[in-house]
Structure formats: C-alpha cells, structure tokens
Design an enzyme around this catalytic site. Structure first.
Site, short mmCIF file in Angstrom:
data_model
loop_
_atom_site.label_atom_id
_atom_site.label_comp_id
_atom_site.label_asym_id
_atom_site.label_seq_id
_atom_site.Cartn_x
_atom_site.Cartn_y
_atom_site.Cartn_z
N ARG A 39 0.82 -1.21 0.00
CA ARG A 39 0.00 0.00 0.00
C ARG A 39 0.86 1.26 0.00
NH1 ARG A 39 -5.08 -1.59 4.03
NH2 ARG A 39 -6.29 -2.66 2.42
N LYS A 207 -16.32 -15.83 6.58
CA LYS A 207 -17.74 -15.76 6.87
C LYS A 207 -18.60 -15.43 5.66
CE LYS A 207 -17.14 -14.28 11.69
NZ LYS A 207 -17.45 -13.22 12.67
N GLY A 392 -12.50 -3.81 1.62
CA GLY A 392 -13.86 -3.45 2.05
C GLY A 392 -14.54 -2.50 1.09
#
Length: 415
Positions: A39, A207, A392
């Site tokens: 990053r 998940k 995200g």
C-alpha cells in the site's frame, strides 16, 4: 459531474502550494517493521508527482483501529521510515494530527518536501458519527494547507468511510481524485457494468455474512461463482452435508439456500468444492487428510475435524474455470494460507489468475487478505491485471453501495 483529478491539479500548478493528500498506508507491522509495503508503494506515485512539481505535501493516513487517542502501537513512525526509503527523500512525521507539532511542521515545509501527520485515528473526531465534530477536525486539517491549499483523495481503501480526512475535508478545500481511486473505479466499473465474458467470481474468507450483499448482487452479473474459504461450509451444510467442527454460520443457512435456489433458477452458477483438507485442529502442524464433501466426518478425527483448505480436486476444477474466463474477480483466500500445509488451494487460485491475465483476460485481486495472500505466496503484483488497495471498499462498490469518499470528491463547488 466528474471529479477533478490529480492531473488537473498538477496542470493548474502546485509549486509553492500546500497539498493535503489522504493516502492508504494501513499496512501490517511486526513491531517496527512493515511486513507488506504494497500500500505504501501504491501511494507513492501521487505523492512523488506532487513533490516533484514543487508542492508542499502533507500526507494523512490511518493505521489499525486505535481508540481515538494516541497509542504507540499504532504510530505511523515505521511507515514514515519506509516511505522515506522508497522515496529516497526525507519524510517528516508530526507528533500529532492537527496539534502544535503538526502546525509547526506544516508551516516549516519547503517546496518539494513531504510531511506525514500522525495516525488520524488518534483523534476521535476522525471517525465520529457527529457531523459537526468531523467538520471541526476537517477544518483544522484544511487550515494546515492555508488559503491556497488543495486536497487529493487517493485512499481507495478508506473511501467507504464517512471520516473527516476522507469525506469532510473535501468540502473545505478544492478536492481532486487521486490516481489510485481513479484506477480502482475504472476496474470496478468494468466488473459491474461491462465485464467481458465468461465472468468468474471467486469468493473465500471466513464468513458468508461478510459477503452476503456481494453474492446477492453478483448472482445477477457474473456467470460463475466459485465458493471457498471458511464460508463454504455454510453452503455445504445448506446442501445437507456434515461439516464437523468447521466454521459454520447457522443463522445464514436459509439465506444460502435462497442463493442456491436462485442459481438453479438461472442466475450465476454457484460451484462448491468437491473435496476438503480436513484437520485435527486449527494449527500449522495439525494432522490432516483430504476427504470428499459427502464424507467430511468419516476420517481419522471424525466429527471433531475442521476444514482448513479446499482439496486438490477442487483446486484443479477452480483453476480450470478461472483460466477459461475473460474477467475474474477474487476476494478471500481459499484456506488458512498463513499455514503452509493449508495454502495450496489459495496458491492454485492465484496461479490461475496470473494465467488468465497472461492470456489477455482481466484478473482482479480484491484487496485485503487476498492481496496479502498473493504476496505471502510469492506472486508478483504485476502478474495480475489489478490488485485492489481496498478490500472493504471494493466489496461495497460491488454491492452497489455509494462510497462517501468518492461522492465527496465530485461535490459541487470543489473543482
């Protein structure tokens, strides 16, 4: 109205001006060592362009999730040191966000110099839900740039957050879209509006609940969804398989059954594993064996076994689907890639993405754990069509959500 860009700002001239740039420097650390500087490297071109054009550059970024107050464990000091190494120039670090030291160091900046503010999340107002509190902090940030200042939003990994340094400051200075944000939006637009087909989506991670909205949206856009990672066991359980001690979200079974029904009714084809690497426990040296999905509790460890990776038959089948695609989006590892014994499924998917890219397809690694996985496993960034800097944010865009940091850059009166 399209957002003004960094190119527009450079063409207008930045010599002698102070430019605030929000970068994504949220990197993993081991003590004072940056363990993955991807990053930082991705953020440097915009910072370097501004500095070389004579701007006085103030970089804003966050690291981790401190509790709205200074915490040495989340200091950006190691990031500043690595930035300086990569830039080949000094990078000053302010001891605070907008306090006395930040103001003093900002005032002392010379043309072409770079200042990194301390972790913006050390100020609780950065993430406040109170608009006035965030606006007050944004005003202090803007004041560091002075009357002729400008703002560049280049932290795609944070644009889904309505935070002061991402959203509110864009209302207080002439705001410009950075090249990282522009590149991400270009790729994501291709994925959602005009993908070349076949279009394959690979989803993993722990998940199902983290990916619900993405699955819901992509079922009507993609041709094939390949499901791996811990989330696969909820799908297998929904089909009636016993999954032992594997990760399971029982409250999502009905939702998953609906996805499977939609797939059978003509939406994207959902492909589930046919074999799993089942282990005696969650450990790097756990005993393990490969079992078919209809016999996951029939091995040496019975109902106490847990799945930690997709099996080799599944890995080959997934790789074949990926290699045959013109567009591939991947988010989430196939197993516990941090443990070498359970990394082969993720490695096979990553390798197949590089082959799809080499054959002229668009392969997109969706940031977060997926980006960490490809680097951990030794793949070069340029072997893929695109590695997202915002896991995200990428997912929320693919869910069809509005990203506050993107809309702020295109706001009226901010050209």
């Amino acid at each position: 109205m399209p957002a003004p860009t960094l190119t527009d700002l450079l063409e207008a001239g930045v010599a002698g001006r102070t430019v605030l740039i929000r970068s994504d420097l949220n990197v993993p650390l081991d003590g004072d060592t940056v363990t993955d500087d991807g990053r930082i490297r991705a953020s440097l071109p915009a910072i370097r362009d501004l500095a070389e054009a004579g701007a006085r550059v103030i970089v804003m970024a966050h690291l981790g999730r401190p509790k709205g107050e200074p915490d040495p464990a989340y200091s950006l000091r190691p990031v500043a040191a690595r930035m300086a190494e990569l830039l080949g120039a000094d990078v000053a670090l302010a001891a605070d966000v907008t306090g006395d030291d930040a103001r003093a160091k900002a005032a002392a900046l010379q043309d072409g110099q770079v200042l990194l503010l301390e972790n913006v999340r050390f100020d609780a107002r950065e993430t406040s839900k109170d608009d006035a509190e965030r606006a007050a902090l944004a005003g202090e940030m803007a004041a560091l740039a002075g009357d002729d200042g400008a703002y560049v939003g280049d932290a795609f990994g944070a644009v889904h957050r309505k935070h002061a340094s991402v959203f509110d400051v864009a209302a207080q200075l002439p705001a410009h879209q950075g090249p990282l944000v522009a590149a991400e939006l270009e790729v994501l637009t291709r994925l959602t509006e005009s993908p070349e087909r076949p279009y394959v989506v690979v989803l993993g991670g722990s998940k199902v609940s983290d990916k619900l909205a993405v699955i819901d949206n992509l079922l009507d856009k993609a041709d094939t969804l390949l499901i791996g990672g811990g989330m696969l066991f909820t799908f297998l359980k929904a089909q009636g398989h016993e999954v032992g001690a594997s990760l399971l979200e029982g409250d999502q079974l009905d939702t998953v059954r609906e996805y499977l029904r939609r797939s059978e009714a003509g939406a994207a084809r959902i492909v589930l594993p046919t074999d799993i690497v089942m282990a005696s426990g969650f450990a790097a040296d756990a005993e393990h064996e490969v079992l078919a999905v209809d016999a996951l509790t029939s091995g040496a460890h019975g109902a106490s076994a847990m799945g930690l990776d997709i099996g080799p038959e599944t890995a080959r089948a997934f790789a074949e689907q990926i290699r045959g695609a013109q567009t591939v989006f991947w988010n989430g590892p196939m197993g516990v890639f941090e443990f070498p014994a359970f990394a082969e499924g993720t490695r096979a998917v990553a390798q197949a993405l590089t082959e799809a890219s080499a054959a002229g397809g668009l392969s997109v690694v969706g940031g977060g754990d997926s980006a960490a996985a490809v680097r951990t496993l030794g793949f070069a960034d340029d072997a893929f069509g695109h590695i997202s800097t915002g896991g995200g944010a990428s997912l929320e865009y693919l869910e069809g959500k509005e990203l506050p940091g993107v809309t702020a850059l295109a706001g009226e009166g901010r050209a």
